[in-house]
Design a protein around this motif. Structure first.
Motif, PDB file in Angstrom:
ATOM      1  N   GLU A  66       0.844  -1.206   0.000  1.00 11.71           N
ATOM      2  CA  GLU A  66       0.000   0.000   0.000  1.00 11.71           C
ATOM      3  C   GLU A  66       0.874   1.249   0.000  1.00 11.71           C
ATOM      4  N   VAL A  67       1.949   1.205   0.757  1.00 11.43           N
ATOM      5  CA  VAL A  67       2.873   2.342   0.794  1.00 11.43           C
ATOM      6  C   VAL A  67       3.527   2.503  -0.572  1.00 11.43           C
ATOM      7  N   GLU A  68       3.892   1.376  -1.165  1.00  9.07           N
ATOM      8  CA  GLU A  68       4.555   1.401  -2.465  1.00  9.07           C
ATOM      9  C   GLU A  68       3.662   2.012  -3.544  1.00  9.07           C
ATOM     10  N   SER A  69       2.363   1.770  -3.457  1.00 10.71           N
ATOM     11  CA  SER A  69       1.475   2.297  -4.499  1.00 10.71           C
ATOM     12  C   SER A  69       0.859   3.652  -4.135  1.00 10.71           C
ATOM     13  N   ALA A  70       1.126   4.149  -2.939  1.00 15.13           N
ATOM     14  CA  ALA A  70       0.577   5.454  -2.523  1.00 15.13           C
ATOM     15  C   ALA A  70       1.370   6.599  -3.159  1.00 15.13           C
ATOM     16  N   ASP A  71       0.724   7.754  -3.269  1.00 15.01           N
ATOM     17  CA  ASP A  71       1.423   8.945  -3.751  1.00 15.01           C
ATOM     18  C   ASP A  71       2.024   9.667  -2.542  1.00 15.01           C
ATOM     19  N   GLU A 121      13.799   1.194   1.981  1.00 13.81           N
ATOM     20  CA  GLU A 121      14.059   0.860   0.578  1.00 13.81           C
ATOM     21  C   GLU A 121      12.886   1.271  -0.314  1.00 13.81           C
ATOM     22  N   VAL A 122      11.672   1.162   0.218  1.00 15.59           N
ATOM     23  CA  VAL A 122      10.488   1.534  -0.560  1.00 15.59           C
ATOM     24  C   VAL A 122      10.299   3.058  -0.584  1.00 15.59           C
ATOM     25  N   VAL A 123      10.348   3.685   0.588  1.00 17.67           N
ATOM     26  CA  VAL A 123       9.992   5.113   0.628  1.00 17.67           C
ATOM     27  C   VAL A 123      11.058   6.003  -0.017  1.00 17.67           C
ATOM     28  N   LYS A 124      12.293   5.543  -0.053  1.00 16.12           N
ATOM     29  CA  LYS A 124      13.341   6.405  -0.625  1.00 16.12           C
ATOM     30  C   LYS A 124      13.133   6.636  -2.130  1.00 16.12           C
ATOM     31  N   GLU A 125      12.319   5.793  -2.759  1.00 13.67           N
ATOM     32  CA  GLU A 125      12.034   5.936  -4.188  1.00 13.67           C
ATOM     33  C   GLU A 125      10.746   6.720  -4.438  1.00 13.67           C
ATOM     34  N   LYS A 126      10.112   7.233  -3.384  1.00 12.35           N
ATOM     35  CA  LYS A 126       8.749   7.744  -3.513  1.00 12.35           C
ATOM     36  C   LYS A 126       8.617   9.261  -3.589  1.00 12.35           C
TER      37      LYS A 126
END
Ligand code: FMN
Length: 164
Positions: A69-74, A104-109
């Motif tokens: 969900e975090v990965e697909s959130a804006d 690892e996920v949020v650093k790309e967001k």
């Protein structure tokens, strides 16, 4: 400050307890990711994500699905801070690595990540949650250094407040 939410996953209550301490100090809302609060991600400008570490360096169980969900959130333009619970005695080589999985996920967001913490005073041997010599967020060790938790939480909240 009121526009801050904490999302935590906790199997035996330690991360939940730290989430509540942070929530109280910031006057923020805390959500258990087991309740799938994905719709809440969009509602807040400042997000704090907390997980314990299970297996060897794995995310806490409820986070295993919420991370998608975090990965697909804006998260563009949001400010994010992380905290992780672990045991530096029994898991000295994977200490708080669940927090690294979220990093690892949020650093790309496209969000701003704040709240890195100096490794001084911790007793682990190695951790993927250490990047450029610092933990990517607040590391808490209830098993071995529980007497430091309250002070660590208070200092950390003080350090991130200005970014919120
Ligand atoms: C089976 C098991 C595996 C664990 N694996 C790790 C690990 O790899 N790294 C770590 O730092 N802590 C590890 N821990 C410690 C937990 O992360 C720690 O007890 C934490 O405070 C639990 O928080 P919670 O109650 O919020 O889930 C493990 C604990 C257990 C029982």
């Amino acid at each position: 400050m009121s526009n801050t939410a904490i999302f935590y996953g906790s199997s035996t209550g330690n991360t939940e307890s730290v989430a509540q301490q942070i929530a109280e100090l910031l006057g923020a809302e805390a959500f258990d990711v087991a309740d799938s609060p994905a719709d809440k991600l969009a509602e807040f400008d400042n997000l704090i994500f907390g997980t314990s570490t299970w297996g060897i360096g794995d995310l806490q169980d409820d986070w295993e699905s919420f991370i998608d969900e975090v990965e697909s959130a804006d998260l563009n333009g949001k400010t994010v801070a992380l905290f992780g619970l672990g045991d530096s005695g029994s898991y000295a080589d994977s200490f708080v690595e669940g927090m690294a999985k979220i990093y690892e996920v949020v650093k790309e967001k496209g969000c701003k990540i704040v709240g890195a913490v100096d490794t001084d005073g911790y007793e682990h041997e190695s951790s993927e949650a250490v990047v450029d010599g610092k933990f990517v967020g607040l590391a808490i060790d209830e098993e071995n250094q529980g007497d430091l938790t309250e002070e660590r939480v208070a200092n950390w909240v003080e350090s991130i407040k200005g970014n919120f």
